[in-house]
Write an enzyme that holds these catalytic residues in place. Structure first.
Site, mmCIF file in Angstrom:
data_model
loop_
_atom_site.group_PDB
_atom_site.id
_atom_site.type_symbol
_atom_site.label_atom_id
_atom_site.label_comp_id
_atom_site.label_asym_id
_atom_site.label_seq_id
_atom_site.Cartn_x
_atom_site.Cartn_y
_atom_site.Cartn_z
ATOM 1 N N GLY A 107 -0.991 -66.002 137.064
ATOM 2 C CA GLY A 107 -0.555 -66.503 138.359
ATOM 3 C C GLY A 107 0.160 -67.825 138.406
ATOM 4 O O GLY A 107 0.270 -68.411 139.482
ATOM 5 N N GLY A 108 0.695 -68.318 137.294
ATOM 6 C CA GLY A 108 1.401 -69.595 137.339
ATOM 7 C C GLY A 108 2.568 -69.584 138.302
ATOM 8 O O GLY A 108 2.711 -70.472 139.150
ATOM 9 N N LYS A 109 3.428 -68.568 138.198
ATOM 10 C CA LYS A 109 4.558 -68.466 139.108
ATOM 11 C C LYS A 109 4.106 -68.067 140.504
ATOM 12 O O LYS A 109 4.698 -68.491 141.509
ATOM 13 C CB LYS A 109 5.595 -67.483 138.555
ATOM 14 C CG LYS A 109 6.323 -67.998 137.319
ATOM 15 C CD LYS A 109 7.383 -67.011 136.846
ATOM 16 C CE LYS A 109 8.201 -67.596 135.691
ATOM 17 N NZ LYS A 109 7.380 -67.837 134.475
ATOM 18 N N CYS A 117 11.060 -65.368 129.213
ATOM 19 C CA CYS A 117 11.012 -66.595 128.421
ATOM 20 C C CYS A 117 11.521 -66.279 127.014
ATOM 21 O O CYS A 117 10.836 -66.461 126.016
ATOM 22 C CB CYS A 117 9.604 -67.186 128.388
ATOM 23 S SG CYS A 117 8.300 -66.036 127.925
ATOM 24 N N ALA A 159 2.434 -60.770 137.449
ATOM 25 C CA ALA A 159 1.883 -62.088 137.783
ATOM 26 C C ALA A 159 1.074 -62.719 136.667
ATOM 27 O O ALA A 159 0.979 -63.947 136.588
ATOM 28 C CB ALA A 159 1.005 -61.976 139.041
ATOM 29 N N ASP A 189 -0.351 -56.983 138.412
ATOM 30 C CA ASP A 189 -0.293 -56.944 136.958
ATOM 31 C C ASP A 189 -1.064 -55.735 136.471
ATOM 32 O O ASP A 189 -1.902 -55.176 137.206
ATOM 33 C CB ASP A 189 -0.867 -58.225 136.346
ATOM 34 C CG ASP A 189 -0.274 -58.523 134.976
ATOM 35 O OD1 ASP A 189 0.759 -59.215 134.917
ATOM 36 O OD2 ASP A 189 -0.829 -58.043 133.968
#
Length: 393
Positions: A215-217, A335, A212, A235
């Site tokens: 925590g953006g997602k 990414c 996580a 995490d």
């Protein structure tokens, strides 16, 4: 500050960044911030100009430049105005000598450029991969809609492919706006939002965000769940995970957090084994898809670190798969634009796990790559991502 003095200052910032890269030290952002902090007499316009010059030089140079001056000379090679500022004036750079070193332009270090080409990334994509990123917002569905948010923002915005996304010019000070403090939006790239939508979570489900971070997602998943169900964010980094609490409170999201011990993750997740409806795996990776935001990162990657990432990715995918119930699913995300971190990892997992299949995905963007989809700056106007959704049979 004169234009020539700005150039010399940018050269000094570049020297500091290059030194940090070579010793595997702080990021370019931190190095530049510390350099400017030590020179408080420099005004805000000069600071922006110095940073722009330095970052333009970083974007241009594929290999780590020998010096900041060599990098700036590469930038000046096709810019007569910039070249004229090497005038030897007080606080400015010395005049250009006929035989002095000039850094070579390029997409990335040679070995890495070869890996990108082998992964289907053409060398002429450098301008898009290393250009300036826009600023995307995600309207928080727990508190508003995209249309209502757009109507209240102090500057014009443009919808993008993701359901809740709005795009603004890079550098817009959105975190100073009341709407941010009220939790009406989060800053999140459209590509990141699309990867969250691939998991297709719905209210009432049991969902795990395995990597996580801050925590953006996680918050995007919480918004899709509409406050119904159970969402857990995990995490191994205590500092990053601690940032999620205040963000979740501002967003009005209900999230449980668990700190995991590296190598002993399943001990903390034993009660979730085989029970999750959906698992998000935003795996640690090289970040080759985010060079628009941190172009100096390509100077730090090595073949050895890339191999370590691939091992970590296979491991975290195995851990995440163990949490999924029969009939459930997971979305694996990196990414990165390198096949070694995306399609190859998923292919290896599917080859060794007959009880899983890759799902066909339609998120409104992306190009098929292996068992998943790839998002790119040039085709989708997003950061670079690979993601694949796998279903447990």
């Amino acid at each position: 500050m004169t234009p020539a003095a700005r150039v010399q200052s940018a050269i000094e910032v570049l020297d500091a960044v290059i030194a940090s890269v070579r010793r595997e030290g702080a990021s370019a952002e931190r190095v530049a911030a510390e350099w400017l902090r030590a020179r408080r007499f420099i005004g805000s316009k000069d600071r922006r100009a110095i940073r722009d010059l330095a970052w333009n030089a970083i974007r241009l140079c594929g290999e780590v430049p020998a010096t900041g001056r060599a990098a700036m000379l590469a930038l000046a090679k096709d810019d007569p105005v910039l070249a004229s500022l090497f005038d030897g004036s007080r606080y400015g750079p010395a005049p250009i000598l006929a035989d002095e070193p000039v850094a070579a332009p390029g997409l990335a270090p040679a070995w890495l450029e070869e890996r990108l080409v082998a992964s289907g990334i053409l060398r002429d994509r450098g301008a898009a991969l290393l250009g300036r990123a826009p600023l995307d917002l995600r309207a928080n569905r727990l508190k508003t809609t995209r249309d209502r948010l757009a109507a209240t923002l102090p500057v014009p915005s443009t919808p993008t492919q993701a359901r809740d996304a709005l795009r603004l010019p890079g550098g817009t000070p959105v975190e100073t706006w009341p709407a941010f403090a009220e939790g009406l939006f989060e800053v999140q790239d459209t590509g990141s939002q699309l990867t969250c939508s691939a998991l297709e979570v719905v209210p009432g489900e049991a969902v795990v965000d395995l990597c996580a971070g801050a925590g953006g997602k996680t918050l995007a998943l919480a918004a899709a769940m509409q406050g119904e169900g159970h969402l857990i964010a995990c995490d191994i980094d205590r500092t990053r995970l601690s940032r999620l609490g205040p963000r979740a409170h501002r967003a009005g999201a209900q999230v449980e957090t668990r700190l995991l011990n590296p190598g002993r993750e399943m001990e903390a997740l034993a009660d979730w084994q085989g029970k999750a409806d959906a698992v998000m795996i935003d795996a640690p990776c090289s970040g080759t898809g985010t060079w628009r935001r941190g172009p100096e990162a390509r100077w730090r990657l090595t073949p050895q670190s890339l191999a370590r990432y691939a091992r970590m990715q296979a491991d975290v995918l195995r851990i995440g798969a163990a949490l999924v119930r029969p009939g459930g699913r997971l979305t694996y995300v990196v990414c990165s634009l390198l096949d070694a971190e995306g399609p190859d990892v998923v292919a290896g997992f599917l080859a060794g796990n007959s009880g899983w299949r890759a799902a066909e995905q339609q998120v409104g963007a992306g190009t098929p790559r292996g068992a998943g989809l790839r998002l790119t700056p040039w085709d989708d106007s997003t950061d670079g991502f690979f993601f694949a959704t796998l279903h447990r049979l």
